[in-house]
Design a protein around this motif. Structure first.
Motif, PDB file in Angstrom:
ATOM      1  N   GLU A   6      54.345  34.573  43.925  1.00 23.39           N
ATOM      2  CA  GLU A   6      53.858  35.653  44.770  1.00 23.39           C
ATOM      3  C   GLU A   6      52.341  35.720  44.716  1.00 23.39           C
ATOM      4  O   GLU A   6      51.719  35.363  43.716  1.00 23.39           O
ATOM      5  N   SER A   7      51.763  36.242  45.780  1.00 31.00           N
ATOM      6  CA  SER A   7      50.322  36.461  45.811  1.00 31.00           C
ATOM      7  C   SER A   7      50.026  37.570  46.806  1.00 31.00           C
ATOM      8  O   SER A   7      50.867  37.918  47.638  1.00 31.00           O
ATOM      9  N   GLY A   8      48.823  38.119  46.707  1.00 30.23           N
ATOM     10  CA  GLY A   8      48.357  39.085  47.692  1.00 30.23           C
ATOM     11  C   GLY A   8      48.286  40.523  47.228  1.00 30.23           C
ATOM     12  O   GLY A   8      47.834  41.382  47.984  1.00 30.23           O
ATOM     13  N   GLY A   9      48.720  40.806  46.024  1.00 31.12           N
ATOM     14  CA  GLY A   9      48.627  42.178  45.551  1.00 31.12           C
ATOM     15  C   GLY A   9      47.196  42.551  45.216  1.00 31.12           C
ATOM     16  O   GLY A   9      46.290  41.718  45.274  1.00 31.12           O
ATOM     17  N   GLY A  10      46.994  43.809  44.875  1.00 29.22           N
ATOM     18  CA  GLY A  10      45.660  44.252  44.503  1.00 29.22           C
ATOM     19  C   GLY A  10      45.492  45.736  44.700  1.00 29.22           C
ATOM     20  O   GLY A  10      46.461  46.482  44.835  1.00 29.22           O
ATOM     21  N   THR A 116      53.994  41.212  41.677  1.00 30.76           N
ATOM     22  CA  THR A 116      52.567  41.355  41.944  1.00 30.76           C
ATOM     23  C   THR A 116      52.270  42.851  42.088  1.00 30.76           C
ATOM     24  O   THR A 116      53.007  43.582  42.752  1.00 30.76           O
ATOM     25  N   GLN A 117      51.217  43.278  41.432  1.00 28.06           N
ATOM     26  CA  GLN A 117      50.898  44.711  41.392  1.00 28.06           C
ATOM     27  C   GLN A 117      50.155  45.129  42.652  1.00 28.06           C
ATOM     28  O   GLN A 117      49.198  44.467  43.085  1.00 28.06           O
ATOM     29  N   VAL A 118      50.616  46.227  43.226  1.00 26.42           N
ATOM     30  CA  VAL A 118      49.932  46.859  44.352  1.00 26.42           C
ATOM     31  C   VAL A 118      49.543  48.263  43.925  1.00 26.42           C
ATOM     32  O   VAL A 118      50.409  49.054  43.526  1.00 26.42           O
ATOM     33  N   ASN A 119      48.273  48.540  43.991  1.00 23.96           N
ATOM     34  CA  ASN A 119      47.739  49.866  43.667  1.00 23.96           C
ATOM     35  C   ASN A 119      47.052  50.447  44.881  1.00 23.96           C
ATOM     36  O   ASN A 119      46.166  49.818  45.455  1.00 23.96           O
ATOM     37  N   VAL A 120      47.493  51.634  45.272  1.00 25.84           N
ATOM     38  CA  VAL A 120      46.890  52.325  46.405  1.00 25.84           C
ATOM     39  C   VAL A 120      46.208  53.579  45.871  1.00 25.84           C
ATOM     40  O   VAL A 120      46.874  54.515  45.426  1.00 25.84           O
TER      41      VAL A 120
END
Length: 122
Positions: A6-10, A116-120
């Protein structure tokens, strides 16, 4: 036998967008479905969106209208375009793949990515 990367988190501000990608590799005869799940702290893992090899999709209610799942069968890759993100979307996002290792129906297996971690957050 199968690896999901996986890629693209942030980190993204509320209202922003992110695009997640997941590529499957290894001993794959035929993909059945690929999907995205997420798990927020203290909560159970939940389905976000899923796509079949034929292109049929289904979404969680929270994702409907904001997220779009798409796939590239030739590359065994699935994408998740996430728009209008809110802090409630903060979670670890996991890719999943249901696939056959051979022509035998009994060869169906499910694999998971590492997340993958997603932080909003503002």
């Amino acid at each position: 036998q199968v690896r999901l990367v996986e890629s693209g988190g942030g980190l993204v501000q509320p209202g922003g967008s992110l695009r997640l990608s997941c590529a499957a590799s290894g001993s794959i005869y035929r993909m059945r479905t690929m999907g995205w799940y997420r798990q927020a702290p203290g909560k159970q893992r939940e389905l976000v969106a899923r796509i079949t090899n034929g292109g049929s999709t289904n979404y969680a209610g929270s994702a409907e209208g904001r997220f779009t799942i798409s796939g590239d069968n030739a590359k065994n890759t699935v994408y998740l375009q996430m728009n209008s993100l809110s802090p409630e979307d903060t979670a670890v996002y996991y890719c999943s793949a249901e696939l056959y290792h051979s022509i035998m129906s009994s060869s169906l297996r499910t694999y998971w990515g590492q997340g993958t971690q997603v932080n909003v957050s503002s």
